[in-house]
Design a protein around this motif. Structure first.
Motif: not given
Length: 375
Positions: A20-35
């Motif tokens: 689940t940590l891997s999934f959370a990091i992958a989600t953050a990479i996808v959302q990078q710049g939108a946070y």
């Protein structure tokens, strides 16, 4: 040290957290710049990564899984989760973008369930779901669905953990009993080939010679019966649940003049109930020896009727004349009344005396089965 039967479940918890940590990091990479606050998002992910490594090391070994660590795991998870409103933008909330912890937060209820059982797992799942609702600023069907799934995960893991521990305890008890039985059988064979044969020979030969030798024969016979009961009966020790076997305790009262009959299986009762029933039986047998004569025989019968436990003590003595007990009570002699009836009454049971001149005496003691659970 006994291996924790739930260790495989802890390993699965570690694997779940890493995945689940891997999934959370992958989600953050996808959302990078939108946070809304990019630096805070990556700071939280850094804490999640560090905590995943720390818990993976701690949860892998039984001695490093203290209860406070699991509780802190839940507190830290919900704290990081509630930082989501400071990280996600309004547009991301509108698009239902996952919170900063994403599914990583589901590992905490699983860990709590593995440590504290079903109730703890369900409570932890509800705590995380409430934190999710607070972070999103609403409690809608999606939040409720997540709450149900989290509570169900904690419930199932908790039930499995509890069942695993109980099964391991039952197996360990069975192995100890088997080992004790094998040891008693070994001792019984050894004693039978030496001590018991000598006592049996003394009993037979003394009876043939008569006189003082007959008295020695009687004593040898008593010791023979007592020794046989000792090596063939499981030791009367409290179990982990605070119970003892009444059957084993009563069998130790057998002598050449006292015969004990009991069910084949154990009759488990709380320690104090067993002690009281053994004391009642001893008192009844003492009355037989005192009033019925040395040559009187006595029989002790134990019955487990499911709803109640029955202990009967019968002898072939001369019996008690009508009114004798009443007169003894009037004179202040309350031994039988207090020692037998009083003890049984305190256990919520009843003691009935059946006697008549020339027909012996019989005590029938009944204790309700609910006494099994009394403390």
């Amino acid at each position: 040290m006994t291996r924790d039967p739930v260790t495989p479940m802890w390993r699965a918890t570690i694997a779940l957290r890493v995945l689940t940590l891997s999934f959370a990091i992958a989600t953050a990479i996808v959302q990078q710049g939108a946070y809304l606050r990019e630096w805070l998002a990556w700071t939280v992910l850094g804490v999640m990564t560090a905590w995943t490594i720390a818990t993976s090391v701690c949860y892998a070994r039984e001695r490093t899984r203290p209860p406070w660590l699991v509780v802190f795991d839940l507190v830290l998870t919900t704290s990081l989760l509630t930082l989501s409103p400071l990280i996600l933008s309004d547009a991301q909330f509108a698009e239902d973008v996952p919170l900063i912890t994403t599914v990583w937060g589901a590992a905490a209820p699983v860990a709590v369930g593995a440590r504290f059982g079903a109730a703890g797992g369900v409570l932890a799942g509800l705590v995380v779901s409430v934190a999710t609702g607070v972070a999103r600023g609403r409690f809608d069907l999606d939040v409720a669905r997540d709450g149900v799934l989290l509570a169900a995960a904690g419930l199932l893991v908790g039930m499995a953990a509890t069942l695993g521990r109980r099964s391991a305890a039952t197996l360990e008890q069975a192995l100890r009993t088997e080992a004790a039985t094998a040891e008693r059988e070994r001792l019984a064979r050894s004693i039978h080939d030496s001590v018991l044969q000598v006592l049996a020979r003394v009993r037979r030969r003394g009876g043939e010679l008569g006189g003082e030798a007959a008295e020695l024969a009687k004593m040898a016979g008593e010791q023979e019966v007592a020794l046989r009961a000792l090596v063939t009966t499981e030791p009367v020790k409290p179990s982990a649940s605070g119970t003892t076997d009444l059957r084993a305790a009563l069998q130790l009262l057998a002598t050449p003049s006292v015969q004990v009959s009991a069910p084949a299986g154990e009759v488990e009762l709380p320690v104090h109930v067993t002690a009281e029933l053994v004391a009642v039986t001893r008192e009844a047998l003492a009355n037989v020896e005192k009033h019925a004569g040395e040559d009187a025989k006595a029989w002790v019968l134990l019955e487990d009727l499911g709803t109640e436990i029955v202990v009967s003590v019968r002898d072939d003595g001369p019996g008690i004349a009508p009114g004798r007990l009443e007169r003894a009570a009037e004179q202040g002699h309350l031994g039988v009344v207090e020692s037998i009836k009083g003890r049984v009454r305190d256990l919520g049971g009843s003691a009935v005396l059946d006697t008549a001149p020339g027909s012996g005496t019989e005590w029938e003691v009944r204790v309700p089965a609910k006494a099994r659970g009394k403390r």
